[in-house]
Write a protein that holds these residues in place. Structure first.
Motif, PDB file in Angstrom:
ATOM      1  N   TYR A   1      -6.183  -0.363 -11.207  1.00 19.13           N
ATOM      2  CA  TYR A   1      -5.727   0.703 -10.321  1.00 19.13           C
ATOM      3  C   TYR A   1      -6.862   1.158  -9.409  1.00 19.13           C
ATOM      4  O   TYR A   1      -7.998   1.360  -9.840  1.00 19.13           O
ATOM      5  CB  TYR A   1      -5.219   1.888 -11.126  1.00 19.13           C
ATOM      6  N   SER A   2      -6.543   1.331  -8.123  1.00 21.41           N
ATOM      7  CA  SER A   2      -7.501   1.807  -7.135  1.00 21.41           C
ATOM      8  C   SER A   2      -7.106   3.194  -6.661  1.00 21.41           C
ATOM      9  O   SER A   2      -5.986   3.385  -6.164  1.00 21.41           O
ATOM     10  CB  SER A   2      -7.560   0.858  -5.936  1.00 21.41           C
ATOM     11  N   GLY A   3      -8.009   4.152  -6.812  1.00 22.77           N
ATOM     12  CA  GLY A   3      -7.736   5.493  -6.331  1.00 22.77           C
ATOM     13  C   GLY A   3      -7.697   5.572  -4.819  1.00 22.77           C
ATOM     14  O   GLY A   3      -7.091   6.488  -4.251  1.00 22.77           O
ATOM     15  N   ASP A   4      -8.329   4.620  -4.133  1.00 23.38           N
ATOM     16  CA  ASP A   4      -8.334   4.622  -2.670  1.00 23.38           C
ATOM     17  C   ASP A   4      -6.968   4.255  -2.094  1.00 23.38           C
ATOM     18  O   ASP A   4      -6.490   4.886  -1.148  1.00 23.38           O
ATOM     19  CB  ASP A   4      -9.392   3.647  -2.140  1.00 23.38           C
ATOM     20  N   THR A   5      -6.343   3.229  -2.663  1.00 19.91           N
ATOM     21  CA  THR A   5      -5.032   2.807  -2.177  1.00 19.91           C
ATOM     22  C   THR A   5      -3.898   3.363  -3.024  1.00 19.91           C
ATOM     23  O   THR A   5      -2.734   3.259  -2.651  1.00 19.91           O
ATOM     24  CB  THR A   5      -4.918   1.274  -2.180  1.00 19.91           C
ATOM     25  N   ARG A   6      -4.228   3.931  -4.192  1.00 24.19           N
ATOM     26  CA  ARG A   6      -3.272   4.463  -5.170  1.00 24.19           C
ATOM     27  C   ARG A   6      -2.294   3.374  -5.637  1.00 24.19           C
ATOM     28  O   ARG A   6      -1.123   3.631  -5.899  1.00 24.19           O
ATOM     29  CB  ARG A   6      -2.516   5.670  -4.592  1.00 24.19           C
TER      30      ARG A   6
ATOM     31  N   GLN B   1       0.805  -1.219   0.000  1.00 24.75           N
ATOM     32  CA  GLN B   1       0.000   0.000   0.000  1.00 24.75           C
ATOM     33  C   GLN B   1       0.836   1.267   0.000  1.00 24.75           C
ATOM     34  O   GLN B   1       1.854   1.358   0.686  1.00 24.75           O
ATOM     35  CB  GLN B   1      -0.940   0.008   1.201  1.00 24.75           C
TER      36      GLN B   1
ATOM     37  N   LYS C   1      -2.950  10.775   2.394  1.00 24.23           N
ATOM     38  CA  LYS C   1      -4.084  10.568   1.505  1.00 24.23           C
ATOM     39  C   LYS C   1      -4.516  11.857   0.812  1.00 24.23           C
ATOM     40  O   LYS C   1      -5.384  11.844  -0.054  1.00 24.23           O
ATOM     41  CB  LYS C   1      -5.265   9.983   2.282  1.00 24.23           C
ATOM     42  N   LYS C   2      -3.915  12.980   1.191  1.00 31.22           N
ATOM     43  CA  LYS C   2      -4.214  14.230   0.501  1.00 31.22           C
ATOM     44  C   LYS C   2      -3.654  14.215  -0.922  1.00 31.22           C
ATOM     45  O   LYS C   2      -4.099  14.966  -1.777  1.00 31.22           O
ATOM     46  CB  LYS C   2      -3.642  15.413   1.286  1.00 31.22           C
TER      47      LYS C   2
ATOM     48  N   LYS D   1      -3.377  12.808  -4.521  1.00 30.18           N
ATOM     49  CA  LYS D   1      -4.369  12.095  -5.315  1.00 30.18           C
ATOM     50  C   LYS D   1      -3.758  11.160  -6.355  1.00 30.18           C
ATOM     51  O   LYS D   1      -4.463  10.410  -7.010  1.00 30.18           O
ATOM     52  CB  LYS D   1      -5.300  13.099  -5.997  1.00 30.18           C
TER      53      LYS D   1
END
Length: 346
Positions: free
Chosen positions: A293-298, A90, A95-96, A98
């Protein structure tokens, strides 16, 4: 592909690498030194950090093989085994942010003696020290004699600022067919980097820990069918053929598109693939293609690396980024790089 190229009588030269002595699947893997001792690594770091990072700020996008003439084809890709995934670690930063902080720029000295850069990304590994980029952003294809000089990775690069942490490359791994026969269908490299360093108040270097512990690492996908959606992350900077230049190379950009098989008209390449992308070539060499790709976990799974771009519809604007197909041979190269411990240079 190797035997086929040899049969054509193509003149090629070794880059000064040595075939890695490993079991069967890794027999096609070669490795080359970048900065294999602490003194050389410290000198590389000092070169880029001196003068407040002047060489970093003055570096220009690597302009070798930025464009290729290519055609999209309707045939599928041919896997050499079962599809598989290597899990990501991870993204650990704020998390700021993007966009994935695993992606950044690799800086090096080219055959012209000048500082240049490409895009690259951190990949998950046991020792948290592996970076993936285009093979020709590590190996010097403009002259016979090895790798590009003073190779370092700066993850999360943004806006030309002096980096918080810099990682010096120790060893590079690529496929035998790229190193020896210039098969651009194998134009992928994995690089082991030392622990990160920052300048100390005494003028030396302070250890900042392992790359993967600081920014995480993307996974790896191989032998996958063409994907309906892949996210491409890179630092495009060069102009389109019509003169328009929509990117600066200073910020990380993202594009999303489907992938497909291709034929390259002016490069030897065994089974290249393309993705719908408007990125220009300079700067985006080495861009990561992230599957699922997951934007939550980048995070996602690295399933392609930009080695060039193409205008396939003839409108003088780039519409396609090109990558080698990630099969079991790419997995073998990655697996060898993932075994190597590096350590600290501070």
């Amino acid at each position: 592909m190797r035997r086929a190229l040899a049969a054509l009588g193509i003149g090629v030269g070794l880059l000064g690498s040595a075939v890695v002595s490993t079991p069967a699947q890794a027999a096609s893997v070669v490795t080359a030194p970048l900065a294999t001792d602490v003194s050389a690594a410290q000198q590389a770091a000092a070169f880029w950090l001196a003068g407040g990072g002047a060489n970093l700020q003055n570096a220009t996008p690597y302009a070798v093989q930025t464009e290729v003439h290519a055609e999209r084809v309707s045939t599928g890709v041919v896997a050499d085994g079962k599809p598989g995934l290597v899990g990501a670690s991870q993204d650990v930063l704020s998390k700021k942010v993007k966009t994935p902080t695993t992606v950044g720029k690799v800086f090096f000295v080219g055959a012209d003696g000048q500082p240049h850069w490409c895009t690259a990304t951190a990949v998950q590994s046991s020792y948290r020290n592996v970076v993936a980029t285009a093979g020709h952003c590590v190996y010097d294809t403009e002259r016979t004699g090895g790798t590009l000089g003073k190779w370092v990775f700066v993850p999360g690069y943004s806006g030309g600022k002096t980096p918080g942490v810099l990682y010096v490359g120790k060893y590079a791994f690529t496929h035998y067919d790229f190193d020896v026969y210039r098969d651009y269908g194998r134009d992928v490299a994995f690089v082991n980097v030392y622990n990160g360093v920052v300048p100390s108040s005494s003028g030396g270097l302070t250890d900042s820990g392992r790359l993967g512990d600081n920014v995480g690492g993307q996974g790896l996908a191989y032998n996958q069918p063409p994907a309906s959606s892949v996210d491409v992350f890179g630092y495009p900077a060069g102009p389109n053929p019509d003169g328009t230049r929509p990117y600066t190379g200073e910020t990380l950009e993202r594009s999303t598109g489907s992938t497909f098989a291709m034929t390259l008209l002016d490069l030897l390449a065994n089974q290249p693939v393309g993705v719908d992308s408007p990125f220009t070539g300079e700067g985006s060499l080495g861009s990561s293609w992230l599957y699922r790709y997951s934007g939550d976990t980048r995070t996602g799974y690295l399933n392609g690396i930009t080695i060039s771009v193409s205008d396939t519809d003839g409108d003088n604007r780039y519409d396609t980024s090109v990558s080698p197909y990630f099969d079991g041979e790419v997995l073998a190269v990655y697996s060898e790089a993932a075994k190597l411990y590096t350590g600290s240079i501070a």
